[in-house]
Enzyme design. Structure first.
Site, PDB file in Angstrom:
ATOM      1  N   HIS A   1      41.045  43.247  32.188  1.00  0.00           N
ATOM      2  CA  HIS A   1      41.405  43.583  33.795  1.00  0.00           C
ATOM      3  C   HIS A   1      42.172  43.876  33.798  1.00  0.00           C
ATOM      4  O   HIS A   1      43.352  43.603  32.717  1.00  0.00           O
ATOM      5  CB  HIS A   1      41.312  42.230  34.784  1.00  0.00           C
TER       6      HIS A   1
ATOM      7  N   ASP B   1      45.181  41.828  33.074  1.00  0.00           N
ATOM      8  CA  ASP B   1      45.371  41.455  31.645  1.00  0.00           C
ATOM      9  C   ASP B   1      46.474  42.077  30.806  1.00  0.00           C
ATOM     10  O   ASP B   1      47.136  41.319  30.273  1.00  0.00           O
ATOM     11  CB  ASP B   1      43.722  41.713  31.287  1.00  0.00           C
TER      12      ASP B   1
ATOM     13  N   HIS C   1      23.570  37.984  36.526  1.00  0.00           N
ATOM     14  CA  HIS C   1      23.940  38.995  38.293  1.00  0.00           C
ATOM     15  C   HIS C   1      22.899  39.242  38.244  1.00  0.00           C
ATOM     16  O   HIS C   1      22.023  38.654  39.832  1.00  0.00           O
ATOM     17  CB  HIS C   1      24.481  39.867  38.151  1.00  0.00           C
TER      18      HIS C   1
ATOM     19  N   ASP D   1      27.229  31.168  39.617  1.00  0.00           N
ATOM     20  CA  ASP D   1      27.129  32.020  38.586  1.00  0.00           C
ATOM     21  C   ASP D   1      27.652  31.173  37.332  1.00  0.00           C
ATOM     22  O   ASP D   1      28.775  30.572  37.312  1.00  0.00           O
ATOM     23  CB  ASP D   1      28.251  33.358  39.075  1.00  0.00           C
TER      24      ASP D   1
HETATM   25  C1  GLO Z   1      32.278  37.838  37.715  1.00  0.00           C
HETATM   26  C2  GLO Z   1      32.192  38.539  36.948  1.00  0.00           C
HETATM   27  C3  GLO Z   1      33.133  39.470  36.255  1.00  0.00           C
HETATM   28  C4  GLO Z   1      33.789  40.686  35.618  1.00  0.00           C
HETATM   29  C5  GLO Z   1      34.927  40.947  35.505  1.00  0.00           C
HETATM   30  C6  GLO Z   1      34.690  42.669  35.275  1.00  0.00           C
HETATM   31  O1  GLO Z   1      30.783  37.382  38.372  1.00  0.00           O
HETATM   32  O2  GLO Z   1      30.614  39.023  35.675  1.00  0.00           O
HETATM   33  O3  GLO Z   1      33.391  38.645  34.894  1.00  0.00           O
HETATM   34  O4  GLO Z   1      32.488  40.809  34.586  1.00  0.00           O
HETATM   35  O5  GLO Z   1      36.118  40.564  36.192  1.00  0.00           O
HETATM   36  O6  GLO Z   1      35.293  43.198  35.482  1.00  0.00           O
HETATM   37 MG    MG Z   2      30.931  40.275  33.862  1.00  0.00          MG
END
Ligand code: GLO
Ligand code: MG
Length: 344
Positions: A49, A52, A213, A248
């Protein structure tokens, strides 16, 4: 076994175990410690990120952001680790409470775009042209609070400004159907690739598939991989797993749906994924119960499962399957797959 795959994870994948109902179960660790662990278990790259890479980014000047990016680039070079991508974290700030690019407040939309431009500068500074957009807060909790038609235009306008900011940058949209939003605007790979066509440079807008997802959208991640690859647009990948339609879970790859994981690996193989430098990233989290001394196991295990399934994909008797398919004997094809996976 010879293979083209390179592996990657993000600092957030060594997480502390907090959930909405309880505090962390492991102490926070520094970025440098996480980088050291990534190297120790033999991964090739790290995903980031923007914050990060440059912590507390919103409080820093452009010059300071450039300086910290340069320093990080050096630390990565010393460790022999590449930066795979950088993603703007557009879901933490008070400016993104009501959405980022699609907020109803123009000041907040401006913040989101300015921050994304900074994220692109960080990516370039770290030596990658790939930006990932997980559009966490672009959707609605309440349908009537937003104009979904206008939001599509706002998303296109935001992506266009990012593409204009840097002539080389590529944007991979990471779709997710829900969480944190009730309903997200770009829930599937089809949506991501469709919106790419509306931008000023569709060639530079692609996709990232996350297994969990796709499952949350009621889809098969392997089919999503094939679909994106048919457009030449699978630029990154978040392999993990998910038990059904709930929050998730980011489980280790193959943990809940081994056969689906096998089919994802087969899809990657038949599309030549990785041959243009695309990475296999695991967006997995440790279970909350995980002890500190087992903190990296989910990452090591996900890669082990991936490689074991790669061996299974390559040793699958395609000729025998072809005969069964020609005879429409899907009954025995099904059993053949099960027995192959069970090793009998
Ligand atoms: C959350 C996402 C998250 C993204 C990460 C990169 O559901 O999967 O982990 O992949 O923030 O943008
Ligand atoms: Mg992700």
């Amino acid at each position: 076994m010879k293979h083209p795959y390179k592996f990657c994870f993000g600092p957030w994948n060594i997480s502390e175990g907090q959930d909405p109902y309880g505090p962390p179960t492991r102490p926070a660790q520094s970025f440098d410690w996480k980088l050291g662990q990534l190297k120790k278990i033999g991964y090739d790259a790290m995903m980031f990120h923007d914050d990060d890479a440059v912590p507390n980014i919103d409080e820093k000047s452009d010059a300071q952001v450039r300086k910290e990016t340069r320093e990080l680039k050096q630390r990565l070079a010393d460790a022999g680790i590449a930066a795979e991508m950088v993603a703007p974290r557009l879901w933490f700030s008070p400016m993104t409470i009501d959405g980022a690019y699609t907020s109803n407040d123009p000041k907040c939309r401006r913040y989101a775009i300015d921050r994304s431009r900074r994220c692109i500068d960080i990516a370039r500074g770290l030596g990658t042209d790939l930006i990932v957009l997980w559009l966490a807060r672009e959707g609605s909790y309440l349908r009537e609070s937003k104009n979904a038609r206008k939001c599509v235009d706002l998303l296109v306008a935001a992506i266009d400004q990012m593409l204009a900011h840097d002539r080389k940058v590529r944007i991979a949209i990471e779709p997710k159907p829900n969480e944190p939003m009730d309903v997200a605007y770009l829930p599937t790979i089809g949506h991501a690739l469709a919106i790419a066509q509306l931008t000023r440079d569709p060639k530079r807008v692609g996709a990232l598939i996350e297994s969990a997802h796709a499952i949350l959208a009621g889809l098969d991640p392997a089919d999503e991989i094939d679909f994106a690859c048919a457009f030449g647009k699978l630029w990154s990948l978040h392999l993990n797993d998910q038990n059904g339609l709930k929050f998730d879970q980011d489980k280790p790859f193959g943990s809940a749906n081994l056969r689906t994981a096998f089919n994802q690996v087969r899809a990657l193989e038949r599309n030549g994924y990785g041959r243009k430098g695309e990475l296999v990233c695991f967006d997995v989290h440790p279970f909350r119960t995980t002890k500190v001394e087992h903190w990296l196991r989910h990452l090591d295990n996900s890669r082990r499962t991936f490689l074991a399934l790669l061996a299974k994909a390559r040793s699958f008797d395609e000729a025998k399957a072809k005969v069964l398919i020609a005879d429409r004997n899907y009954q025995d094809l099904d059993q053949m797959v099960l027995e192959h996976l069970m090793g009998i």
